[in-house]
Structures are given as C-alpha cells and as structure tokens.
Motif scaffolding. Structure first.
Motif, PDB file in Angstrom:
ATOM      1  N   ALA A  20     -55.136  53.034  35.500  1.00  0.00           N
ATOM      2  CA  ALA A  20     -54.915  51.961  34.532  1.00  0.00           C
ATOM      3  C   ALA A  20     -56.008  51.964  33.476  1.00  0.00           C
ATOM      4  O   ALA A  20     -55.740  51.809  32.293  1.00  0.00           O
ATOM      5  N   THR A  21     -57.244  52.168  33.901  1.00  0.00           N
ATOM      6  CA  THR A  21     -58.362  52.193  32.968  1.00  0.00           C
ATOM      7  C   THR A  21     -58.276  53.410  32.049  1.00  0.00           C
ATOM      8  O   THR A  21     -58.555  53.323  30.867  1.00  0.00           O
ATOM      9  N   ALA A  22     -57.835  54.524  32.584  1.00  0.00           N
ATOM     10  CA  ALA A  22     -57.807  55.765  31.835  1.00  0.00           C
ATOM     11  C   ALA A  22     -56.776  55.756  30.710  1.00  0.00           C
ATOM     12  O   ALA A  22     -56.794  56.612  29.861  1.00  0.00           O
ATOM     13  N   GLN A  23     -55.879  54.797  30.705  1.00  0.00           N
ATOM     14  CA  GLN A  23     -54.833  54.790  29.699  1.00  0.00           C
ATOM     15  C   GLN A  23     -55.039  53.691  28.674  1.00  0.00           C
ATOM     16  O   GLN A  23     -54.094  53.158  28.131  1.00  0.00           O
ATOM     17  N   LYS A  24     -56.266  53.374  28.361  1.00  0.00           N
ATOM     18  CA  LYS A  24     -56.581  52.333  27.386  1.00  0.00           C
ATOM     19  C   LYS A  24     -56.759  52.961  26.017  1.00  0.00           C
ATOM     20  O   LYS A  24     -57.749  53.638  25.750  1.00  0.00           O
ATOM     21  N   THR A  25     -55.775  52.760  25.138  1.00  0.00           N
ATOM     22  CA  THR A  25     -55.840  53.324  23.794  1.00  0.00           C
ATOM     23  C   THR A  25     -56.610  52.381  22.874  1.00  0.00           C
ATOM     24  O   THR A  25     -56.946  51.259  23.251  1.00  0.00           O
ATOM     25  N   ILE A  26     -56.836  52.848  21.658  1.00  0.00           N
ATOM     26  CA  ILE A  26     -57.492  52.019  20.649  1.00  0.00           C
ATOM     27  C   ILE A  26     -56.724  50.719  20.451  1.00  0.00           C
ATOM     28  O   ILE A  26     -57.313  49.646  20.351  1.00  0.00           O
ATOM     29  N   VAL A  27     -55.397  50.802  20.431  1.00  0.00           N
ATOM     30  CA  VAL A  27     -54.566  49.602  20.264  1.00  0.00           C
ATOM     31  C   VAL A  27     -54.759  48.662  21.445  1.00  0.00           C
ATOM     32  O   VAL A  27     -54.898  47.445  21.260  1.00  0.00           O
ATOM     33  N   ASP A  28     -54.804  49.197  22.660  1.00  0.00           N
ATOM     34  CA  ASP A  28     -55.015  48.365  23.851  1.00  0.00           C
ATOM     35  C   ASP A  28     -56.346  47.621  23.769  1.00  0.00           C
ATOM     36  O   ASP A  28     -56.432  46.441  24.116  1.00  0.00           O
ATOM     37  N   VAL A  29     -57.379  48.308  23.313  1.00  0.00           N
ATOM     38  CA  VAL A  29     -58.699  47.686  23.170  1.00  0.00           C
ATOM     39  C   VAL A  29     -58.630  46.556  22.144  1.00  0.00           C
ATOM     40  O   VAL A  29     -59.130  45.456  22.371  1.00  0.00           O
ATOM     41  N   ALA A  30     -57.977  46.813  21.013  1.00  0.00           N
ATOM     42  CA  ALA A  30     -57.856  45.790  19.957  1.00  0.00           C
ATOM     43  C   ALA A  30     -57.049  44.593  20.446  1.00  0.00           C
ATOM     44  O   ALA A  30     -57.430  43.446  20.206  1.00  0.00           O
ATOM     45  N   VAL A  31     -55.951  44.851  21.144  1.00  0.00           N
ATOM     46  CA  VAL A  31     -55.121  43.767  21.664  1.00  0.00           C
ATOM     47  C   VAL A  31     -55.911  42.919  22.656  1.00  0.00           C
ATOM     48  O   VAL A  31     -55.746  41.699  22.710  1.00  0.00           O
ATOM     49  N   GLY A  32     -56.815  43.545  23.397  1.00  0.00           N
ATOM     50  CA  GLY A  32     -57.604  42.843  24.398  1.00  0.00           C
ATOM     51  C   GLY A  32     -58.745  42.007  23.840  1.00  0.00           C
ATOM     52  O   GLY A  32     -59.454  41.345  24.590  1.00  0.00           O
ATOM     53  N   SER A  33     -58.935  42.006  22.529  1.00  0.00           N
ATOM     54  CA  SER A  33     -60.023  41.249  21.927  1.00  0.00           C
ATOM     55  C   SER A  33     -59.490  40.220  20.934  1.00  0.00           C
ATOM     56  O   SER A  33     -58.750  40.567  20.013  1.00  0.00           O
ATOM     57  N   GLU A  34     -59.900  38.979  21.098  1.00  0.00           N
ATOM     58  CA  GLU A  34     -59.492  37.919  20.177  1.00  0.00           C
ATOM     59  C   GLU A  34     -59.992  38.187  18.752  1.00  0.00           C
ATOM     60  O   GLU A  34     -59.378  37.741  17.790  1.00  0.00           O
ATOM     61  N   ASP A  35     -61.091  38.916  18.617  1.00  0.00           N
ATOM     62  CA  ASP A  35     -61.672  39.203  17.298  1.00  0.00           C
ATOM     63  C   ASP A  35     -60.804  40.110  16.437  1.00  0.00           C
ATOM     64  O   ASP A  35     -61.039  40.245  15.242  1.00  0.00           O
ATOM     65  N   PHE A  36     -59.812  40.764  17.047  1.00  0.00           N
ATOM     66  CA  PHE A  36     -58.965  41.699  16.312  1.00  0.00           C
ATOM     67  C   PHE A  36     -57.510  41.254  16.204  1.00  0.00           C
ATOM     68  O   PHE A  36     -56.638  42.077  15.916  1.00  0.00           O
ATOM     69  N   SER A  37     -57.231  39.982  16.382  1.00  0.00           N
ATOM     70  CA  SER A  37     -55.830  39.532  16.349  1.00  0.00           C
ATOM     71  C   SER A  37     -55.182  39.748  14.983  1.00  0.00           C
ATOM     72  O   SER A  37     -54.001  40.110  14.893  1.00  0.00           O
ATOM     73  N   THR A  38     -55.916  39.581  13.904  1.00  0.00           N
ATOM     74  CA  THR A  38     -55.354  39.829  12.567  1.00  0.00           C
ATOM     75  C   THR A  38     -55.107  41.326  12.379  1.00  0.00           C
ATOM     76  O   THR A  38     -54.069  41.715  11.833  1.00  0.00           O
ATOM     77  N   LEU A  39     -56.033  42.157  12.828  1.00  0.00           N
ATOM     78  CA  LEU A  39     -55.850  43.603  12.752  1.00  0.00           C
ATOM     79  C   LEU A  39     -54.600  44.022  13.525  1.00  0.00           C
ATOM     80  O   LEU A  39     -53.791  44.810  13.036  1.00  0.00           O
ATOM     81  N   VAL A  40     -54.422  43.493  14.717  1.00  0.00           N
ATOM     82  CA  VAL A  40     -53.257  43.832  15.532  1.00  0.00           C
ATOM     83  C   VAL A  40     -51.971  43.401  14.823  1.00  0.00           C
ATOM     84  O   VAL A  40     -50.996  44.158  14.767  1.00  0.00           O
ATOM     85  N   ALA A  41     -51.964  42.203  14.245  1.00  0.00           N
ATOM     86  CA  ALA A  41     -50.792  41.733  13.493  1.00  0.00           C
ATOM     87  C   ALA A  41     -50.497  42.663  12.317  1.00  0.00           C
ATOM     88  O   ALA A  41     -49.334  42.995  12.041  1.00  0.00           O
TER      89      ALA A  41
END
Length: 170
Positions: A20-41
C-alpha cells in the motif's frame, strides 16, 4: 499452531502495508494533504490526475492553497471552468519537470551554475531555479518569483517541492 497463525498474520499485514505504501503517487500525496486541495481541484479540472499517477519520474513544484489564494478569486474560478481546460493544463504542466530532481540535485546544479539553473517544464517552457538571499526560488517566464518552502516530499513516481506562489508561463 497459534504461533504459526500469528506469524502468518503478521507477515501478511506487513506485506500488505508495504504494498500500500509503495503505490503512493504524487497525486496520492497531494490528495492526502489539506494544503493542496486547490491544486488537486485544478488537476481534476485540467484532466491531469491520471498523467501524474503515471510512472514518471516527475518533479512537481506544488503550489499550496495560500499560493493559489494570491490569484484573483474570479480569475481562478474562471480557470477552473471546462472551457479553460487547456489554459489550466498549460499552467499546471509548467509546474512539472519530467525527471526526478531532489533538493540535493538542485543545490549541486546551482553551485555548478553560479546560483542559477534553467529547467524545462513538461509544457516545454523554461523555469529558472535560483539561489537568492539564502533561499531557493523559481523565476517564471514573466519574471515573477516563487519561494521553494519545503523540499523532497517523495512519492513512488517522483518528488514534490512546495512553493508559495503559482508560477505562470508566457
């Protein structure tokens, strides 16, 4: 027998956790952080989520929500509209380098380049990375600066460096 079941259960749990840890993409990291919600949108609106979940490697200079807040609210809302998808994609791919550049790579390139190095973004435009006042900055094609505020947030398909201002291509 209980000992064997416990060992097998622990082994399966550890194996699953590593997978599960090995499959964390850049998008997964961004989605997991509240600081990047606008970037994800914005990534969703530009249809770039799947691309940044690809193999990479990528270096993403990721603007925080406060970086996006520096853009006029109406202009940002307009960029997120479906009819402006290509303009938004051009802006977002200006934040992506099609290789993995760790902070140590950037620092080494800056030393070699006398405090300045140019990198080609995924959209084909050039970003200038520079050392100024003891900090590392991006300079966009319009001459605007963005400070790199955090480095080396790793993912399986690359690395994220956090920036405080959205960079804009010409």
């Amino acid at each position: 027998m209980k000992k064997l079941v416990f060992i097998l259960t622990a082994f399966v749990a550890l194996t699953f956790n590593q997978t599960a840890t090995a499959q964390k993409t850049i998008v997964d990291v961004a989605v997991g952080s509240e600081d990047f919600s606008t970037l994800v949108a914005a990534l969703k609106a530009a249809d770039l989520v799947e691309a940044l979940q690809g193999d990479g490697p990528f270096t993403v200079f990721a603007p925080t929500n406060s970086a996006f807040a520096k853009i006029d609210k109406d202009a940002l809302a307009n960029l997120l509209k479906p009819e402006n998808k290509s303009t938004l994609a051009n802006i977002l791919t200006y934040h992506v380098i099609p290789s993995k550049l760790m902070a140590s790579d950037v620092v080494a390139a800056l030393k070699k380049g006398d405090g300045k190095v140019e990198v080609k973004a995924l959209n084909g435009a050039v970003l200038t990375v520079m050392s100024k006042d003891g900090k590392i900055w991006l300079k966009d094609e319009a001459g605007n600066y963005s400070e790199i505020t955090a480095t080396d947030v790793t993912a399986d398909n690359g690395v994220i460096h956090v920036i405080d201002t959205v960079v804009m291509p010409k």
